[in-house]
Design a protein around this motif. Structure first.
Motif, mmCIF file in Angstrom:
data_model
loop_
_atom_site.group_PDB
_atom_site.id
_atom_site.type_symbol
_atom_site.label_atom_id
_atom_site.label_comp_id
_atom_site.label_asym_id
_atom_site.label_seq_id
_atom_site.Cartn_x
_atom_site.Cartn_y
_atom_site.Cartn_z
ATOM 1 N N TYR A 1 -5.331 -7.458 -1.299
ATOM 2 C CA TYR A 1 -5.277 -6.333 -0.394
ATOM 3 C C TYR A 1 -6.158 -5.203 -0.895
ATOM 4 C CZ TYR A 1 -3.767 -2.804 2.789
ATOM 5 O OH TYR A 1 -3.774 -1.835 3.748
ATOM 6 N N SER B 1 -9.559 -5.822 0.190
ATOM 7 C CA SER B 1 -9.776 -5.501 1.596
ATOM 8 C C SER B 1 -9.932 -4.007 1.789
ATOM 9 C CB SER B 1 -8.592 -5.959 2.444
ATOM 10 O OG SER B 1 -8.286 -7.276 2.147
ATOM 11 N N THR B 2 -9.181 -3.251 1.010
ATOM 12 C CA THR B 2 -9.266 -1.797 1.135
ATOM 13 C C THR B 2 -10.669 -1.308 0.826
ATOM 14 O OG1 THR B 2 -6.981 -1.655 0.424
ATOM 15 C CG2 THR B 2 -8.239 0.379 0.391
ATOM 16 N N ILE C 1 -13.096 -2.203 3.617
ATOM 17 C CA ILE C 1 -13.037 -1.367 4.807
ATOM 18 C C ILE C 1 -13.578 0.029 4.541
ATOM 19 C CG2 ILE C 1 -11.443 -0.221 6.374
ATOM 20 C CD1 ILE C 1 -9.690 -2.712 6.181
ATOM 21 N N LEU C 2 -13.187 0.602 3.421
ATOM 22 C CA LEU C 2 -13.534 1.997 3.200
ATOM 23 C C LEU C 2 -14.964 2.187 2.726
ATOM 24 C CD1 LEU C 2 -10.317 3.419 1.556
ATOM 25 C CD2 LEU C 2 -11.130 3.713 3.875
ATOM 26 N N LEU D 1 -7.187 -0.183 8.137
ATOM 27 C CA LEU D 1 -6.321 -0.474 6.999
ATOM 28 C C LEU D 1 -4.938 -0.905 7.469
ATOM 29 C CD1 LEU D 1 -7.359 2.464 4.712
ATOM 30 C CD2 LEU D 1 -7.667 0.052 4.220
ATOM 31 N N VAL E 1 -9.778 9.100 5.722
ATOM 32 C CA VAL E 1 -8.767 8.238 6.317
ATOM 33 C C VAL E 1 -7.711 9.082 7.003
ATOM 34 C CG1 VAL E 1 -7.019 6.518 5.872
ATOM 35 C CG2 VAL E 1 -9.107 6.545 4.526
ATOM 36 N N GLU F 1 -8.009 -11.004 7.886
ATOM 37 C CA GLU F 1 -7.000 -10.529 6.955
ATOM 38 C C GLU F 1 -5.748 -11.377 7.018
ATOM 39 O OE1 GLU F 1 -6.739 -8.206 4.472
ATOM 40 O OE2 GLU F 1 -8.902 -8.421 4.713
ATOM 41 N N ASN G 1 1.280 0.411 0.422
ATOM 42 C CA ASN G 1 -0.134 0.728 0.497
ATOM 43 C C ASN G 1 -0.483 1.773 1.513
ATOM 44 O OD1 ASN G 1 -1.388 -0.887 -1.515
ATOM 45 N ND2 ASN G 1 -0.454 -2.568 -0.427
ATOM 46 N N ILE H 1 -2.768 5.274 0.220
ATOM 47 C CA ILE H 1 -4.194 5.162 0.506
ATOM 48 C C ILE H 1 -4.996 6.200 -0.250
ATOM 49 C CG2 ILE H 1 -5.912 5.503 2.291
ATOM 50 C CD1 ILE H 1 -4.770 2.860 2.441
#
Lengths: 498, 153
Positions: free
Chosen positions: A73, A76-77, A80-81, A110, A236, A304, A373, A377
């Motif tokens: 995860y 993935s964060t 994305i960011l 997210l 975010v 995901e 999560n 963030i």
């Protein structure tokens, strides 16, 4: 309704204070480290492995599993960011996820990733609970010849489905197999390849090998690229998806879960293949396919879900057959062996608390992922911006202390250095380290099974092809190899992994 | 000769496989190979070594057949610094204890980065060493002496 009874047992094991705490800790640490640049799940798990050795077997597995999907995860964060996938299976998430972030929908992306992962994880856990016992029961009927054939299939398939040169992957597997044999031979008591060193009489420490190949070598590689990357992190806000989003997400999540669960069981597959395939398929069948690549929410939901489902179901071959299907599972097998548990089909029956407890904890871990999560963030965002030149000495410190702590022996550090160099040189030549880890873990086991099979057959090699199950498995393995070698499919495979 | 050079990656890899495989086959001859029925300790390793030699030869044959990517440049200095820092740590840990070894490890490793400067490196080293001592020695109770034989008066 044995299923409910089993799940009940599992929950009761998993819900002890210690296990819950370590699960939470694992998920948290895994996400934190997964978010950091340059550290993927394999390196993260290798680094934190020594910490788990002092724990109870179930607790240590729970923590390691938590670290695994936490790191996924985390990857993935960052995908994305910052458009920097933390690890390979997040590459696809970055395609649409980052675009969503640039449009100001980072929070939604997210959240989608978290929700998709959670639903996928829940379903996958149920699938494991449903299919693992019958599979283990089937495996109990395997003889040593079948096991040997299964391991061959596992190794071959893991190469076929992975990227990189096939020849080098096989070469690395064989090197791993050989290195796994270093140490005292269980059958004859002879010390093999130890050069009379007492440090090697128990074999090469797999933690040193893993940390060297995946941690140290990676650091050297990252340092080659000496420009500093300025990391622009999008703001975010606005986490919750709208009703419209939910409707769009639902299909991709379910399809991704299904695909991921299936592909996760295959050796070498797991999360990576699942996420690629899910994205490709979703793009083909989606009404909004023109949005893919520009910020389609389906483009985040599908991969995901697939990669989380794949990650969970990749536990199945490991827990039921004792065969790791990828590098992470190989580390888990290693951890189990250190804890004194021999992975294989007997684990379900002889250690039901362990088995079901682990499965239940996977679901609990998924819950933590979602709860943990989204509020945190802000912290993750700040961690992404840690400059690498401050980070890598820290990684080295943890690796060095970690390896030392396994045996209180500085020799482990020396081994780690050797494998660090080897891993670095291997990467220069185009050889992947993961197959070597698989071969290393499976080497001694394969030898045992081969030996037993031949003993039973009085030295007759045809035993591997005369027994129907064993023959089938070997035929599959051969088929995999042929598929890969056929020029037409070879190009497709290379394309897929560009 | 020219042919061999058109695929350096496969050439080097192939060479390594052949040499390593041969080494194993040779070392393995000390351990009885036994028969197929009764596999001795040398059987499986030598078989694997032989397979590796074959793979190496395939790789080298491939060199002749097609051009491959060139070897990427090796960052030997950086690799040397990182690996050297770890070696120093390994050597010094028991005699000098955790604190000096960690400080040396971190500062030396930091050299490998172009962003190195003394102040940051020393700050980082101090912070990380403190953190490690607190977490690993006091928190997790790892049996590592802080200053080794230097602390013996």
């Amino acid at each position: 309704m044995e299923l409910l009874a089993n799940l009940g047992l599992g929950l009761s094991e998993a819900l002890t204070l210690a296990n819950v705490a370590y699960c939470l800790g694992g998920v948290f640490l895994g996400t934190a480290i997964g978010v950091l640049p340059g550290l993927g799940p394999v390196a993260t798990i290798s680094m934190l492995l020594p910490l788990t050795f002092g724990l109870e077997p179930l607790t240590s597995l729970i923590m390691l599993a938590g670290i695994y999907y936490g790191a996924q995860y985390g990857g993935s964060t960052t995908a994305i960011l910052v458009n920097l996938p933390g690890e390979a299976s997040s590459v696809v998430t970055a395609l649409d996820g980052y675009q969503m972030a640039r449009k100001g929908h980072a929070g939604k992306a997210l959240a989608t990733a978290a929700i998709g992962s959670f639903i996928a994880g829940t379903i996958a856990t149920l699938l494991i609970a449903l299919f693992a016992p019958p599979l283990a029961a089937l495996a109990l009927q395997f003889g040593p010849a079948e096991y040997f054939a299964l391991m061959v299939l596992g190794l071959v398939a893991s190469v076929v489905l992975a990227h990189g040169s096939l020849l080098h992957a096989i070469g690395m597997i064989v090197i791993g197999l050989i290195l796994g044999l270093v140490g005292t031979d269980v059958n004859s008591g002879v010390s093999r390849f130890t050069f009379d060193s007492p440090h090697l009489s128990d074999g090469i420490d797999f933690v040193a090998l893993a940390m060297g190949m995946f941690g140290v070598a990676e650091i050297i590689r990252n340092l080659e690229d000496s420009e500093t990357r300025t990391i622009m992190v999008s703001k975010v806000s606005g986490l919750m998806p709208t009703r419209e989003d939910w409707k769009r997400m639902a299909g991709p999540i379910l399809r991704g879960t299904g695909l991921g669960s299936l592909l996760g069981v295959l050796p070498g597959g797991g999360a990576l293949l699942a996420s690629f395939a899910a994205y490709a398929i979703e793009k083909k069948i989606s009404k909004n396919s023109s949005e893919f690549g520009k910020g389609a929410i389906e483009g985040v939901a599908a991969p995901e879900s697939a990669n989380n489902a794949g990650a969970q179901t990749s536990f199945i071959p490991m827990l039921t057959l004792g065969i790791p299907s990828n590098a992470v599972m190989a580390l888990m097998v290693g951890a189990m062996i250190v804890q004194g548990i021999q992975p294989g089909p007997t684990v379900i029956t002889s250690q039901p608390g362990l088995f079901w407890g682990l499965i239940a904890s996977m679901w609990i871990g998924n819950v933590f992922l979602v709860i943990l999560n989204l509020p945190l963030i802000g912290i993750w965002v700040r961690m992404i911006t840690v400059p690498y030149h401050l980070l890598y000495p820290a990684i080295l410190v943890f690796c060095a202390i970690g390896v030392y702590s396994v045996d209180n022996d500085a020799f482990g550090i020396l081994m780690m250095v050797v494998f660090g160099l080897f891993g670095y040189l291997a990467s220069k030549v185009g050889a992947e380290p993961a197959p070597m880890l698989l071969g290393f873990i499976l080497g001694p086991m394969m030898e045992q099974y081969m030996r037993r099979a031949l003993l039973l057959s009085q030295g007759d090699f045809t035993v591997f092809v005369s027994r129907p199950l064993s023959l089938t498995l070997l035929v599959f393995a051969a088929a995999c190899l042929i598929i890969v070698l056929l020029p037409a499919l070879r190009n497709k495979r290379e394309e897929a992994f560009q | 000769m020219k042919y061999l050079l058109q695929n350096p990656r496969d050439l080097w890899a192939g060479l390594f496989y052949v040499l390593f495989g041969s080494l194993i086959v040779w070392l393995g001859s000390d351990y009885g190979a036994g028969t197929a029925r009764q596999m001795g300790p040398g059987y499986f390793p030598r078989a694997m070594g032989a397979i590796l030699i074959v793979i190496g030869l395939c790789a080298m044959v491939r060199c002749v057949q097609r051009t491959g990517a060139a070897l990427e440049r090796l960052a030997l200095r950086k690799a040397g610094i990182i690996l050297g820092s770890l070696l120093l740590f390994a050597i010094l840990l028991e005699p000098a204890g955790l604190v000096p070894s960690l400080m040396l490890l971190i500062v030396t490793a930091a050299f490998a980065s172009p962003q190195f400067n003394w102040k940051t490196a020393l700050l980082l080293a101090s912070a990380l060493t403190l953190f490690s001592v607190v977490v690993f020695v006091f928190g997790l109770g790892m049996p590592m002496s802080l200053f080794g034989s230097l602390s013996v008066a």
